[in-house]
Each structure stands twice: as C-alpha cells, then as structure tokens.
Motif scaffolding. Structure first.
Motif, mmCIF file in Angstrom:
data_model
loop_
_atom_site.group_PDB
_atom_site.id
_atom_site.type_symbol
_atom_site.label_atom_id
_atom_site.label_comp_id
_atom_site.label_asym_id
_atom_site.label_seq_id
_atom_site.Cartn_x
_atom_site.Cartn_y
_atom_site.Cartn_z
ATOM 1 N N ARG A 59 0.830 -1.208 0.000
ATOM 2 C CA ARG A 59 0.000 0.000 0.000
ATOM 3 C C ARG A 59 0.865 1.258 0.000
ATOM 4 O O ARG A 59 0.583 2.222 -0.717
ATOM 5 N N GLU A 60 1.956 1.226 0.785
ATOM 6 C CA GLU A 60 2.850 2.375 0.845
ATOM 7 C C GLU A 60 3.506 2.622 -0.511
ATOM 8 O O GLU A 60 3.617 3.763 -0.967
ATOM 9 N N VAL A 61 3.950 1.537 -1.165
ATOM 10 C CA VAL A 61 4.580 1.672 -2.486
ATOM 11 C C VAL A 61 3.592 2.273 -3.484
ATOM 12 O O VAL A 61 3.928 3.183 -4.251
ATOM 13 N N LYS A 62 2.352 1.785 -3.470
ATOM 14 C CA LYS A 62 1.335 2.284 -4.398
ATOM 15 C C LYS A 62 1.009 3.754 -4.129
ATOM 16 O O LYS A 62 0.923 4.560 -5.064
ATOM 17 N N ASN A 63 0.821 4.106 -2.854
ATOM 18 C CA ASN A 63 0.465 5.479 -2.521
ATOM 19 C C ASN A 63 1.581 6.462 -2.875
ATOM 20 O O ASN A 63 1.321 7.581 -3.321
ATOM 21 N N LYS A 64 2.821 6.041 -2.669
ATOM 22 C CA LYS A 64 3.959 6.927 -2.918
ATOM 23 C C LYS A 64 4.263 7.064 -4.404
ATOM 24 O O LYS A 64 4.570 8.147 -4.903
ATOM 25 N N THR A 65 4.164 5.957 -5.130
ATOM 26 C CA THR A 65 4.618 5.922 -6.522
ATOM 27 C C THR A 65 3.505 6.252 -7.502
ATOM 28 O O THR A 65 3.757 6.841 -8.563
ATOM 29 N N GLY A 66 2.279 5.877 -7.176
ATOM 30 C CA GLY A 66 1.138 6.260 -7.998
ATOM 31 C C GLY A 66 0.989 5.438 -9.260
ATOM 32 O O GLY A 66 1.528 4.334 -9.398
ATOM 33 N N THR A 67 0.258 6.001 -10.209
ATOM 34 C CA THR A 67 -0.103 5.290 -11.444
ATOM 35 C C THR A 67 1.004 5.304 -12.485
ATOM 36 O O THR A 67 0.902 4.606 -13.498
ATOM 37 N N GLY A 68 2.019 6.113 -12.261
ATOM 38 C CA GLY A 68 3.116 6.226 -13.226
ATOM 39 C C GLY A 68 3.112 7.525 -14.000
ATOM 40 O O GLY A 68 4.033 7.790 -14.785
ATOM 41 N N ASP A 69 2.091 8.367 -13.806
ATOM 42 C CA ASP A 69 1.992 9.620 -14.561
ATOM 43 C C ASP A 69 3.235 10.495 -14.411
ATOM 44 O O ASP A 69 3.707 11.098 -15.381
ATOM 45 N N ARG A 70 3.755 10.580 -13.196
ATOM 46 C CA ARG A 70 4.897 11.470 -12.962
ATOM 47 C C ARG A 70 6.147 11.017 -13.722
ATOM 48 O O ARG A 70 7.067 11.797 -13.933
ATOM 49 N N PHE A 71 6.175 9.730 -14.121
ATOM 50 C CA PHE A 71 7.331 9.200 -14.829
ATOM 51 C C PHE A 71 7.080 9.066 -16.332
ATOM 52 O O PHE A 71 7.988 8.681 -17.075
ATOM 53 N N GLY A 72 5.857 9.343 -16.763
ATOM 54 C CA GLY A 72 5.513 9.092 -18.162
ATOM 55 C C GLY A 72 5.327 7.616 -18.445
ATOM 56 O O GLY A 72 5.623 7.136 -19.546
ATOM 57 N N ALA A 73 4.816 6.880 -17.457
ATOM 58 C CA ALA A 73 4.658 5.436 -17.577
ATOM 59 C C ALA A 73 3.261 5.021 -17.135
ATOM 60 O O ALA A 73 2.516 5.813 -16.543
ATOM 61 N N ASN A 74 2.913 3.774 -17.428
ATOM 62 C CA ASN A 74 1.683 3.174 -16.933
ATOM 63 C C ASN A 74 2.076 2.023 -16.016
ATOM 64 O O ASN A 74 2.667 1.030 -16.456
ATOM 65 N N ILE A 75 1.758 2.152 -14.713
ATOM 66 C CA ILE A 75 2.197 1.173 -13.723
ATOM 67 C C ILE A 75 1.045 0.277 -13.306
ATOM 68 O O ILE A 75 -0.048 0.754 -12.971
ATOM 69 N N THR A 76 1.292 -1.028 -13.326
ATOM 70 C CA THR A 76 0.359 -2.036 -12.828
ATOM 71 C C THR A 76 0.989 -2.689 -11.597
ATOM 72 O O THR A 76 2.148 -3.116 -11.648
ATOM 73 N N TYR A 77 0.245 -2.767 -10.506
ATOM 74 C CA TYR A 77 0.761 -3.373 -9.275
ATOM 75 C C TYR A 77 0.306 -4.827 -9.181
ATOM 76 O O TYR A 77 -0.861 -5.146 -9.438
ATOM 77 N N ILE A 78 1.243 -5.700 -8.811
ATOM 78 C CA ILE A 78 0.998 -7.141 -8.775
ATOM 79 C C ILE A 78 1.380 -7.645 -7.387
ATOM 80 O O ILE A 78 2.542 -7.512 -6.975
ATOM 81 N N LEU A 79 0.446 -8.207 -6.659
ATOM 82 C CA LEU A 79 0.688 -8.641 -5.286
ATOM 83 C C LEU A 79 1.339 -10.017 -5.259
ATOM 84 O O LEU A 79 0.812 -10.979 -5.825
ATOM 85 N N GLN A 80 2.471 -10.115 -4.576
ATOM 86 C CA GLN A 80 3.112 -11.397 -4.270
ATOM 87 C C GLN A 80 2.868 -11.660 -2.793
ATOM 88 O O GLN A 80 3.441 -10.996 -1.939
ATOM 89 N N ASP A 81 2.006 -12.624 -2.480
ATOM 90 C CA ASP A 81 1.544 -12.768 -1.096
ATOM 91 C C ASP A 81 2.588 -13.332 -0.150
ATOM 92 O O ASP A 81 2.437 -13.255 1.070
#
Length: 358
Positions: A59-81
């Motif tokens: 959750r922290e990684v997602k909240n801090k890094t976001g969707t990728g807009d700031r980098f010009g990228a599209n980020i998909t998050y994948i949970l490794q349990d």
C-alpha cells in the motif's frame, strides 16, 4: 517490451529502518531508490511497467509511486503474497507480461544512469532468450555467479556457491523472452523454499536456448544494507547533483560547492559544504552539514555537525555536539543529547524513534 520491477520483500538487512516501510522507498539523494529504476526504464523507452509488491508494504509503495503519470509510464501493481523467489514473481506476473519480452529489475538496485538503454539495444538486436548483466566482485560467494565462455555465452549459473566458478556476479537486471515462463514451470523450489531465477535461466541453458551476458562497466549497488545505501547516496550526489537554492539563507551562513536547497527551507548561521541536498521546509540553525549528506523535507537540525549521512523526512536532530557521520536517521525520529561526548557518532535509526543521549 514490458518491465517488471520487484518491490516486495521484508527488508530485513535494513532494519530497524524498514520495520515501518518498504526498503525500496528509502531515499537516496532525497528520492526513493525505486524511482531511479523506474526513471531508467522509462528513459530506455519502456513505459508499460509492472511492480511486484508485498502485503506488508504494498500500500505504501502504491500510494507513494502512484499510477506512473509522474514518470511518463503506466504502472500495474501485482501482489506477491509471500516472498517465494524471483522466479515466482515472474510466474505470478505472467498475466501482465503475456507473451511479450521484458526486463526484470530488482527495485533496491541502482545502476549507472544510461547503461540500461545500451543493454536493451543488445538484447533486442540479438533476439536471445535471456541476457544477464555481470559485474566482477570481491565476494562471489554472496551472489549468484556465472561461468561464461570467451564469446560471452553463459555456460552455468550457481546461486551463492561455496566454490565460485568465477568472480562474475549477477547484477539485479535481467532481459527475457517469453521462453522464461516455460523454464520457470519446469523448476522446483530451492533448499530455501524459493523458485530461483538462476535455476530458470540454467534451465534455458540446458535446453540449448540462447543465453548471453554483458559485463556492466558502470557502477552498480544493491542498497540492502546501510553502508551500501550511504555509498549510493554518495555516488548520486557526486555524479548528478546540480546547484540550486529555493530557500532562505542568512548572511551568516556559508555555502561551499554544489548544494541544493528546497523551497521553504531556512538556513541560519550554518556552513554547508557540498555535495549536499536539502529538501523543502527544513530548518537548519548553527550547523555544519558536510559532504555527501541528504536532508529530506521538513527535517530540523540545530547545533549539530553531520556529514556522509541520510536524514529522512520530518526527523529532528537537536544539539548533538559530536559530529554525526555515516548515519541513516529515520522519518520523524528525534535525536537529542544532554552532555558532550568525545567521539563521532554513527546511527541507523528507524522511523518515529526518540533517542536522548544522557
């Protein structure tokens, strides 16, 4: 071409700093380590990025890094349990990766900027099934190690060998064709219960697939330990820091060398000797800030000498009359002293700690 960045794990080697946060978000020169990898991947022309996250810090990684807009990228998050190995991370990411070639990048690694584009070009031109990066190291027993022939063809990979066949360690950056998925499907967990990416690459080699290696000439750091983190901070400041001042510096202060000061920061009666980066909304009074120091946003430092150290967001260091060196001070940590001590001090302090030296 896609990218898969691994940002899971528990960060045990950086505790207590990582008890409360992801190791990939610990800043180097006031920027999360993870973001350097994202920026390097985007600079190489890859914008479709999957990031492996863990239940503890995802959750922290997602909240801090976001969707990728700031980098010009599209980020998909994948949970490794669970931390079941690098090859397991590729396995669970297959619905994202599909049948595309991809780069796998360990999120706590740093390589010299610009190198990734060159190696990506080598991979796409040769159309091999795997390209690994190697770097000579003094302690190969601590790494995955490769044995290669004179043409750069990989003959054998061994994970942390007791008797290394070479001193060439695997850098945490890999290039794969879709053939890696079949290789992962045929391997078994190692003695430590994980699916090892080295075993999967060895499976490609055993099946006569094209596996090649390039030697990394620029610097490479695995930032999993305090000293490695400080060395990464030194290298980034030494190589890329540019002078700028958006804060307030009074007439009694002295700024020497390359120093970057963020907006809203106040510097009163201080000497700052670069390379140093100071974030936004910091307060520094009667201090010496020595070379290779990074002070994050909203930090307060009063009557303290500090150098070759990383101070995280919101930390407060008050009247430490001995020089602080080679230290990492966690977010919102408070460090004060009641009496003089004769020697320099070294710290690795986690988030929200309160320490008073009597």
């Amino acid at each position: 071409m896609k990218a898969l960045i691994l940002s899971g794990g528990k960060g045990t080697r950086l505790r207590p700093l990582t008890y409360t946060g992801a190791k990939q978000l610990v800043p180097v020169a006031n920027k999360p380590i993870l973001w350097y990898g994202i920026e390097e991947i985007v600079a190489a022309g890859i914008t479709d990025i999957g990031i492996i996250i863990s239940p503890e810090t995802g959750r922290e990684v997602k909240n801090k890094t976001g969707t990728g807009d700031r980098f010009g990228a599209n980020i998909t998050y994948i949970l490794q349990d669970k931390p079941a190995g690098l090859a397991h991370a590729v396995q669970i990411a297959q619905p994202f990766l599909k049948d595309d070639p991809f780069i796998m990048y360990l999120g706590d690694n740093l390589i010299q900027q610009g190198d990734l584009s060159y190696f990506l070009q080598q991979f796409t031109q040769k159309q091999h099934d795997a390209l690994i990066l190697l770097r000579p190291v003094s302690n190969p027993t601590a790494f995955g190690v490769a044995k290669v022939d004179e043409c750069g063809r990989v003959l054998e990979l061994i994970e942390k060998p007791q008797v290394p066949p070479s001193n060439l360690a695997l850098v945490g950056v890999y290039f794969f064709s879709p053939a890696i998925h079949e290789a992962i499907a045929c391997i078994q967990p190692s003695a430590r219960g994980e699916l090892e990416i080295t075993d999967a690459i060895q499976c490609l080699i055993d099946r006569q697939k094209q596996v090649s290696a390039c030697q990394l000439e620029g610097w490479w750091l695995d930032t999993g330990k305090k000293d490695d983190l400080l060395e990464a901070n030194r290298l980034i400041l030494d190589t890329y820091l540019k002078t700028s001042n958006f804060g307030e510096v009074d007439s009694h202060s002295q700024i020497i060398g390359r120093v970057q000061i963020g907006s809203g920061s106040k510097v009163i009666n201080c000497t700052i000797r670069g390379p140093v980066v100071i974030g936004s909304d910091c307060y520094l009074e009667n201090c010496f800030i020595g070379p290779y120091s990074s002070i994050a946003d909203q930090a307060t430092i009063i009557e303290t000498d500090i150098e070759h150290s990383v101070v995280l967001q919101g930390a407060k260091i008050d009247r430490i009359h001995q020089r602080i060196i080679d230290s990492v001070i966690g977010q919102r940590a408070q460090l004060t002293v009641a009496a003089r001590r004769p020697k320099a001090l070294r710290f690795l302090i986690g988030d929200d700690c309160q320490i008073e030296l009597a």
